[in-house]
Enzyme design. Structure first.
Site, short mmCIF file in Angstrom:
data_model
loop_
_atom_site.label_atom_id
_atom_site.label_comp_id
_atom_site.label_asym_id
_atom_site.label_seq_id
_atom_site.Cartn_x
_atom_site.Cartn_y
_atom_site.Cartn_z
N ASP A 196 0.36 6.47 -5.55
CA ASP A 196 1.01 5.53 -6.03
C ASP A 196 1.60 4.70 -4.74
O ASP A 196 2.57 4.86 -4.32
CB ASP A 196 2.27 6.13 -7.04
N THR A 197 0.69 3.75 -4.61
CA THR A 197 0.65 3.30 -3.26
C THR A 197 -0.23 1.79 -3.33
O THR A 197 -1.11 2.01 -3.93
CB THR A 197 0.20 4.13 -2.11
#
Length: 563
Positions: free
Chosen positions: A384-385
């Site tokens: 989650d980047t």
């Protein structure tokens, strides 16, 4: 945007296995052409961010201006993956001095964060979500530090497009909407998060217009007051007050003490290319160690994504991750000898000899020094980047990554700020003697790794593959696609990938049944998963013509665009 009944009926009539139309090009496998440009180019995971960055380039801004502008937009339009409450790392090639610089803009543990404090609270591990998982956010200082040294625009100018999207709204794109919906339960646990990100009690659907007026006000304060508004002003006070209310650990003093650091990247060579990654507290060394191991094999003689090929990559990954789990932490806590050994060609050659080409090892022992390491499994980060890269007509290049760690980070929003706070602090260890042991002012082990590749001391590739533990695995797969198999930058980023974890070996659906069978025979446990194979963005440089070639991953909503 809700689909009408007729559209739903029409969709039901479309075959489930529908493939794209025939592409009239030499390589029909690719989903799109490489983006070619001579004046400037940017690749990000969301088209609105790419467009904002391109506009900056066309208006005379440089690559760093464009990257920070796009990063600010992404903090609004891709809130599942990143935000001003997260961390940032970057690699910059400065064309004027022909030099490479790296920035560590990750935050640190608060002064009250000690193993004793967690034991006092009856905890033997740091919670994965919530107020105790939050470390000091570094993104805003990272933006400011990049612009102050290499930019031509101010922070106030860079955040204006982001303010507009937060205030006026944006249409939520397809993949982001899917990820948002997947986190409804997490967001619903926190009243402030639900009020901010679940309008009407639900995540927005693809095409719905979403607004975050509280975040718009926060960004406007940053525009007016600079980075100090976040770390020493009203925003810092609001974050600290929210932490006190929740019985968290971060204080105004912790935020005021934050500073980013310019550092030297680490590197290795792979078949004549110099690959740059970031040192601890990131796990950039993992990709470099994998390359040092794999350079001992005749990769080009193998069929890409065959069982023989994938087995070697997975085993190299397992070796490098064993070393990672034993040694990586805040740079002050990593023994210099450990890092030097992991970067050593001789060490890579020795570890390569331990790989059985026909059988998966039961386990690999980590690197041993005089001090005995205490390996431990870090929590599996699903990815989650955001990653982006930009280059300009003068030859400046930036490779940038920012994140809130898990989807919507800690799952909490700080008061009325509209800011999701990250949960990077959950990656600290409470294991006595481990280099990553929690301590005040210490940086946690980090999965974020931007990358750059030089040829003859000039940029050849700027790229990244976001996705937690997928990042070094993705870096290596993309590089081998380019260097060993001669793919173009778009093909290299969208080719089917694997992801290995403690759960097993996940393979994308396009990897052949023959490869799956061969991997199973070698003892790998094949698992099925969707959406965990990372997201690539990249720029490849033709050093003879100066043409910049951009690629963007179909696994994201993104776009490479130039002029």
């Amino acid at each position: 945007m809700r689909l009408p009944a007729a559209a739903v009926i029409l969709m039901a009539l479309v075959p489930e296995q529908q493939s794209p139309g025939d592409r009239p090009a030499a390589n029909p496998r690719a989903t799109r052409s490489v983006v070619l440009a001579r004046n400037g180019i940017i690749a990000t995971s969301q088209p609105l961010a790419s467009a904002a960055g391109l506009k900056v380039l066309q208006a005379g801004g440089n690559a760093i201006d464009a990257a920070v502008t796009a990063a600010a937009v992404l903090s609004v339009v891709e809130p599942t993956m990143n935000g001003v409450g997260g961390d940032l790392f970057a690699i910059v090639y400065d064309a004027k001095t022909k030099s490479v610089h790296a920035l560590n803009a990750s935050g640190r543990a608060p002064a009250a964060a000690t193993p004793e404090e967690f034991r006092r609270r009856g905890l033997d591990a740091i919670p994965y979500r919530g107020e105790l998982s939050v470390s000091v956010p570094g993104v805003v200082d990272g933006w400011n530090t990049l612009l102050s040294r290499f930019g031509t625009r101010t922070l106030a100018q860079a955040v204006q497009p982001a303010i507009g999207y937060a205030r006026d709204g944006f249409a939520v794109s397809e993949i982001i909407a899917y990820q948002w919906r997947d986190q409804e339960t997490v967001l619903a646990r926190d009243a402030a998060a639900a009020a901010t990100f679940l309008p009407g009690g639900h995540a927005p659907a693809p095409g719905d217009v979403f607004r975050n007026p509280r975040l718009a006000a926060t960004l406007q304060e940053i525009a007016a007051g600079g980075r100090d508004a976040f770390y020493k002003g009203t925003i810092a006070k609001a974050i600290a007050a929210d932490m006190r209310r929740r019985n968290g650990l971060i204080t105004e003093a912790d935020l005021a003490a934050h500073a980013s650091d310019w550092i030297d990247p680490i590197s290795t060579t792979y078949r004549g290319y110099e690959v740059l990654e970031l040192p601890p507290n990131t796990h950039g060394v993992v990709a470099l160690e994998m390359l040092n191991i794999l350079e001992n094999f005749d990769i080009r003689s193998m069929r890409q994504n065959s069982a023989e090929y994938l087995h070697l990559l997975v085993e190299a990954k397992r070796i490098a991750f064993a070393d990672r789990d034993a040694w990586l932490a805040d740079p002050r806590s990593v023994p210099p000898d450990a890092l030097a050994r992991m970067l050593s060609k001789a060490y890579g050659a020795a570890r390569a000899k331990s790989i059985d080409p026909q059988h998966a090892a039961r386990a690999y022992e980590p690197l041993r020094l005089d001090a005995r390491p205490r390996p431990e499994d870090h929590p599996e980060a699903h990815g989650d980047t955001i990653y982006l890269t930009a280059a300009d007509r003068d030859g400046n290049v930036v490779s940038l990554i920012q994140s809130i760690y898990e989807a919507f980070g800690s799952g909490i929003v700080a008061g009325d700020t509209g800011i999701t706070l990250h949960n990077r602090g959950s990656l600290f260890s409470l294991n006595p003697g481990h280099p990553n042991l929690l301590a005040p002012g210490k940086r946690p082990f980090h999965t974020l790794v931007p990358a750059m590749v030089l040829k003859d001391k000039r940029p050849w590739l700027s790229f990244g593959v976001m996705g937690g533990d997928m990042q070094p695995q993705g870096h290596v797969q993309v590089l081998l696609n380019l260097i060993d198999f001669g793919m173009n930058v778009q093909e290299a980023g969208e080719a089917p990938r694997f992801r290995h974890s403690a759960a097993g070996l996940a393979l994308e659906s396009a990897i052949s049944p023959e490869a799956r069978f061969g991997l199973d025979l070698r003892g790998h446990r094949i698992i099925s998963t969707i959406g965990t194979f990372g997201g690539f963005q990249g720029i490849l440089f033709d050093q003879k013509t100066g043409v910049m070639m951009g690629g963007s991953d179909p696994r994201k909503d993104g776009l490479a665009i130039g002029y």
